[in-house]
Design an enzyme around this catalytic site. Structure first.
Site, PDB file in Angstrom:
ATOM      1  N   ASP A   1       0.824  -1.227  -0.136  1.00  0.00           N
ATOM      2  CA  ASP A   1      -0.158   0.113  -0.037  1.00  0.00           C
ATOM      3  C   ASP A   1       0.900   1.174  -0.044  1.00  0.00           C
ATOM      4  OD1 ASP A   1      -3.263   0.218   0.778  1.00  0.00           O
ATOM      5  OD2 ASP A   1      -1.980   2.109   1.173  1.00  0.00           O
ATOM      6  N   SER A   2       0.260   2.318  -0.593  1.00  0.00           N
ATOM      7  CA  SER A   2       1.107   3.568  -0.356  1.00  0.00           C
ATOM      8  C   SER A   2       0.954   4.444   0.770  1.00  0.00           C
ATOM      9  CB  SER A   2       0.811   4.446  -1.894  1.00  0.00           C
ATOM     10  OG  SER A   2      -0.562   4.630  -1.587  1.00  0.00           O
TER      11      SER A   2
ATOM     12  N   CYS B   1     -14.471  -1.002  -6.991  1.00  0.00           N
ATOM     13  CA  CYS B   1     -15.291  -0.088  -6.209  1.00  0.00           C
ATOM     14  C   CYS B   1     -15.941   0.970  -7.012  1.00  0.00           C
ATOM     15  CB  CYS B   1     -14.778   0.096  -4.834  1.00  0.00           C
ATOM     16  SG  CYS B   1     -13.566   1.329  -5.131  1.00  0.00           S
TER      17      CYS B   1
END
Ligand code: SAH
Length: 402
Positions: free
Chosen positions: A253-254, A345
């Site tokens: 993840d960033s 999403c």
């Protein structure tokens, strides 16, 4: 300031023929461009809705500033709004009792999909997290009816309001901060599918956790094996579910704060000796996948759960290119028999668009993909067929057969 007035008070909004047919088709929104008249209607009012011939269409909540000018509450006349809200909350809670299993964290109220437009309530153990999205729901009397009813039904230790400043601005509501509106407790540990997670109501991104993926976590863990890579892992939702089934798990993840919580979550579940240690990498997922796919890294399970790429219809093509790039790289890295769990999403990317994108990625990667499951959001995020916006999450589980 937002005020709520009974429709018996004579407040009336006239909608165009197009607005009327939208309501008759089962949607609940009418856009400002389809409002013919809303004379003297204050922000957030409860209004009677009629078509241009004066034929009544029902009762709605009015917004003086949003592009969505009215959200229909009922095809009937509503005079006692707090009573209607209490009835709808009771129905939402009862529905969750029939569909929610193996968790004490779930969405209790999902706005339009629970016939409570503008209100979202999530439960994390004994903390309720509430979001108010419209002028009408922001009115004092309405807030009071909602919080007292939720308290009576669910006995939370506290209720926290999470404010999206952009939404308040769009609704022309005075800015205010996220914070406790009842009780004192702001953090807890919740459980889903037997896995524990930290919840800190005043930290984290947007919602605290991605409750809409809960059933997909369980489904993904069913297929997971070998070396696993969870891309866009946030606080470790998928990674922690894959770990008991895999030899090695890496989460990417960033966001450093998200990875810190992910690591704490891993520790919380780490008493199980058979579980591998999870490695967390702070990186830009696009760069990392590019590197890994060209240096010959191989995996047996890859999860892709990026943020929404298409925020509006205009972004659709660019979003599909982004999804394709990610999926193409992931497919190249999967060993035969490998599992791809790929999500979107973005409401604007429909399920058919998404599956088509995946087929094109498989073709370009020279891999044969077998669909194991095409899934959506967890059942505590209900979908109303005539309100397409209520269906937004796609989660495809596919197996690379060669
Ligand atoms: N899979 C997670 C939810 C992911 S939400 C879960 O089930 O809980 C999307 C995540 O993507 C966020 O945590 C965000 O920090 C991260 N993100 C956004 N852009 C990114 C990028 N370019 N590279 C890596 N991570 C990114």
């Amino acid at each position: 300031m937002a005020r709520v007035t009974a429709s018996g008070s004579g407040l009336r909004v006239i909608v165009s023929a197009r607005g009327a047919s939208r309501l008759k088709d089962g949607h609940v929104w009418v856009y400002r461009s389809d409002i013919v008249s809303a004379e003297g209607v204050p922000p957030g009012a409860l209004v009677a809705v009629a078509d241009h011939r004066g034929q009544p269409l029902g009762t709605a909540l009015y917004s003086s500033s949003s592009q969505i000018a009215i959200r229909l509450l009922s095809h009937e006349t509503v005079t006692d709004l707090p009573a209607l809200l209490r009835q709808r909350i009771a129905q939402a809670v009862a529905y969750r009792e029939t569909v929610v299993q193996d968790t004490n964290a779930y969405r209790v109220i999902f706005s339009e999909a629970d016939f409570l437009p503008g209100l979202i309530v999530d439960r994390y153990d004994d903390i309720l997290s509430m979001q108010i999205l419209t002028q009408a729901m922001d009115a004092d009397a309405v807030r009071q009816a909602i919080t007292s009813d939720l308290t009576e039904r669910l006995h939370p230790a506290s209720i926290i309001e999470r404010v999206d400043p952009r939404v308040r601005q769009l609704e022309d509501l005075l800015p205010h901060e996220s914070g406790l509106i009842q009780g004192e407790k702001t953090s807890t540990i919740f459980t889903m599918n037997g896995i524990k997670f930290h919840f800190d109501a005043l930290e984290g991104q947007k919602t605290g956790a991605f409750l809409d993926q809960r059933e997909n976590y369980a489904a993904a863990s069913h297929y997971a094996h070998g070396d696993a890579l969870d891309v866009f892992c946030y606080q470790g939702g998928f990674a922690l579910h894959l770990a008991p089934r895999c030899a090695h798990v890496t989460g990417v993840d960033s966001s450093r704060p998200a990875l810190e919580v992910a690591d704490q979550n891993a520790t919380l579940n780490g008493s199980n000796q058979t579980q591998p240690e999870i490695e967390w990498i702070e990186a830009n997922a696009f760069d990392l996948l590019k590197d890994y796919s060209t240096t010959g890294q191989r995996y047996d399970t890859i999860v892709l759960d990026p943020p929404a790429f298409a925020k509006s219809k205009r972004d659709l093509d660019a979003a599909l290119r982004g999804y394709k790039e990610l999926n193409l790289r992931a497919l190249k890295m999967l060993r035969p028999g490998g599992i791809l769990v790929t999500c979107s999403c973005s409401y604007h990317v429909g399920q058919a668009d998404f599956v088509q994108m995946l087929a094109a990625a498989a073709r370009d990667a020279h891999r044969t993909l077998r669909l194991a499951q095409v899934r959506g959001q967890s059942r505590d995020h209900p979908i109303l067929l005539n309100i397409p916006e209520t269906a937004y999450l796609k989660c495809v589980i596919a197996i690379v057969s060669k």
